[in-house]
Design an enzyme around this catalytic site. Structure first.
Site, short mmCIF file in Angstrom:
data_model
loop_
_atom_site.label_atom_id
_atom_site.label_comp_id
_atom_site.label_asym_id
_atom_site.label_seq_id
_atom_site.Cartn_x
_atom_site.Cartn_y
_atom_site.Cartn_z
N SER A 1 -47.62 -19.64 -0.44
CA SER A 1 -46.58 -20.46 0.21
C SER A 1 -47.33 -21.22 1.71
CB SER A 1 -45.43 -19.86 0.18
OG SER A 1 -44.46 -20.54 -0.23
N ASP B 1 -44.93 -22.40 -11.30
CA ASP B 1 -44.79 -22.88 -9.64
C ASP B 1 -43.99 -24.27 -10.17
OD1 ASP B 1 -44.72 -22.04 -6.71
OD2 ASP B 1 -46.77 -21.43 -7.53
N HIS C 1 -43.71 -18.20 -8.31
CA HIS C 1 -43.99 -19.40 -6.45
C HIS C 1 -44.16 -17.17 -5.87
CE1 HIS C 1 -44.65 -21.16 -2.79
NE2 HIS C 1 -43.83 -20.04 -2.49
N1 LIG Z 1 -35.37 -22.81 -0.56
C1 LIG Z 1 -36.69 -21.85 -0.74
C2 LIG Z 1 -36.93 -20.54 0.48
C3 LIG Z 1 -37.82 -19.12 0.36
O1 LIG Z 1 -39.04 -20.74 -0.37
C4 LIG Z 1 -37.72 -18.76 1.24
C5 LIG Z 1 -36.69 -18.17 1.62
C6 LIG Z 1 -37.32 -17.01 1.68
C7 LIG Z 1 -38.26 -15.60 2.32
C8 LIG Z 1 -39.43 -16.94 1.21
C9 LIG Z 1 -39.20 -17.82 0.74
N2 LIG Z 1 -40.29 -18.51 0.48
C10 LIG Z 1 -41.68 -18.65 0.25
O2 LIG Z 1 -41.87 -16.98 0.50
C11 LIG Z 1 -37.16 -22.23 -1.86
O3 LIG Z 1 -36.16 -22.46 -2.92
O4 LIG Z 1 -37.56 -21.35 -2.41
#
Ligand SMILES: N[C@@H](CC(=O)c1ccccc1NC=O)C(=O)O
Length: 292
Positions: free
Chosen positions: A152, A235, A267
């Site tokens: 990511s 995704d 994801h």
């Molecule tokens: N608002 C994001 C939050 C997010 O991507 C995320 C939140 C906490 C820990 C990891 C995250 N994303 C990817 O590793 C979502 O919708 O997934």
């Protein structure tokens, strides 16, 4: 639809990975993600020899964790893992989760910490991961191969490492392979979204930190690197497009790159499953290192 034509609502949905999981509700998938990463990291710390909080710079958050295989082999590869979390969540403390199947194959795993927003900004995070790679190769000059893996936002940072002009640094890393998992390679679409609230990037910052704009530099610095661009089947269309377009740009530049569209993943599960030696991407990573 192009991101520029999207209303704010739609753009923010496209850049909310948790809202596209087919497994659970958005809040639950994030909770489960953090839990899986924590448990995997605890397991790795209990099984591997570790060096925790090794400094790679003088800054506060400039520390990394090393997971060391018990081996006498001289053919030891090293993977640097750069965690995700939209440059504002997670840390190296839950980023050793993929170490177990790798140390079993004599691979050293390094989980890099960096200063997430709002404390850190994009330029700092990019500088930190670059310096962490330099520090690792100075520390581990005897390894047979250096590999990068990022998820990511961490895939973005890994791509920025590959796109580094190393002339300003004391050594030039020879990165043999890179796994870019569900990454963001063009930062412009997130500028107007909630993702940028703690980051506070200007357009200029977003442009100079977008791997999509730095393909010629990547070709100069990392022409010998075997790159895997991996994206989850579930995704969002925007995330899938980010990977696809970056893959195509690298391919058109003549780089050694392959695209992996990983079936039955979202994801979060696309990276969580690296705890499993039988998972497709674990096997692919080991194969890249000649360890299958
Ligand atoms: N608002 C994001 C939050 C997010 O991507 C995320 C939140 C906490 C820990 C990891 C995250 N994303 C990817 O590793 C979502 O919708 O997934």
């Amino acid at each position: 639809m192009q991101w520029m034509e999207m209303k704010k609502d739609e753009l923010e949905k496209q850049y909310s990975p948790s809202r596209w999981s087919h497994r659970m509700a958005a809040d639950d998938v994030i909770k489960a993600h953090v839990k899986a990463l924590k448990e995997g990291t605890e397991q790795a710390r209990s099984l591997a020899q570790t060096l925790i909080n090794v400094p790679y710079g003088d800054g506060d958050g400039e520390k990394l964790d090393v997971y060391i295989p018990r081996t006498d082999s001289l053919d030891v590869n090293l993977v640097i893992y750069i965690h995700g979390g939209y440059w504002q969540f997670l840390s190296k403390e839950e980023s050793g989760f993929m170490a177990v199947p790798l140390i079993d194959k004599d691979v050293v795993v390094v989980a890099v910490g960096y200063t997430i927003a709002p404390k850190g900004d994009m330029d700092l995070m990019v500088s930190q991961v670059r310096r962490s790679v330099v520090s690792v190769i100075q520390q581990y000059s005897h390894i047979s191969g250096l590999y990068l893996c990022g998820h990511s936002a961490g895939a973005h940072l890994a791509a920025m490492v590959l796109s580094t002009d190393w002339s300003q640094y004391s050594v030039t890393p020879n990165i043999k392979g890179a796994f870019l998992v569900s990454g963001i390679f063009d930062l412009l679409p997130i500028l107007s979204t909630y993702v940028n609230e703690p980051l506070k990037m200007t357009e200029e910052v977003a442009v100079r930190n977008s791997p999509s704009q730095l393909v010629p530099q990547l070709k100069q610095s990392s022409s010998g690197c075997q790159i895997v661009v991996a994206v989850a089947q579930n995704d969002s269309p925007e995330f899938r497009k980010q990977s696809e377009e970056y893959y195509k740009a690298l391919e058109a530049a003549g780089l050694n790159v392959t695209m992996e569209d990983v079936a039955n993943t979202d994801h979060f599960s696309i990276i969580e499953q690296l705890v499993d030696a039988d998972y497709h991407l674990t096997k692919l990573l080991l194969k890249m290192m000649g360890k299958s």
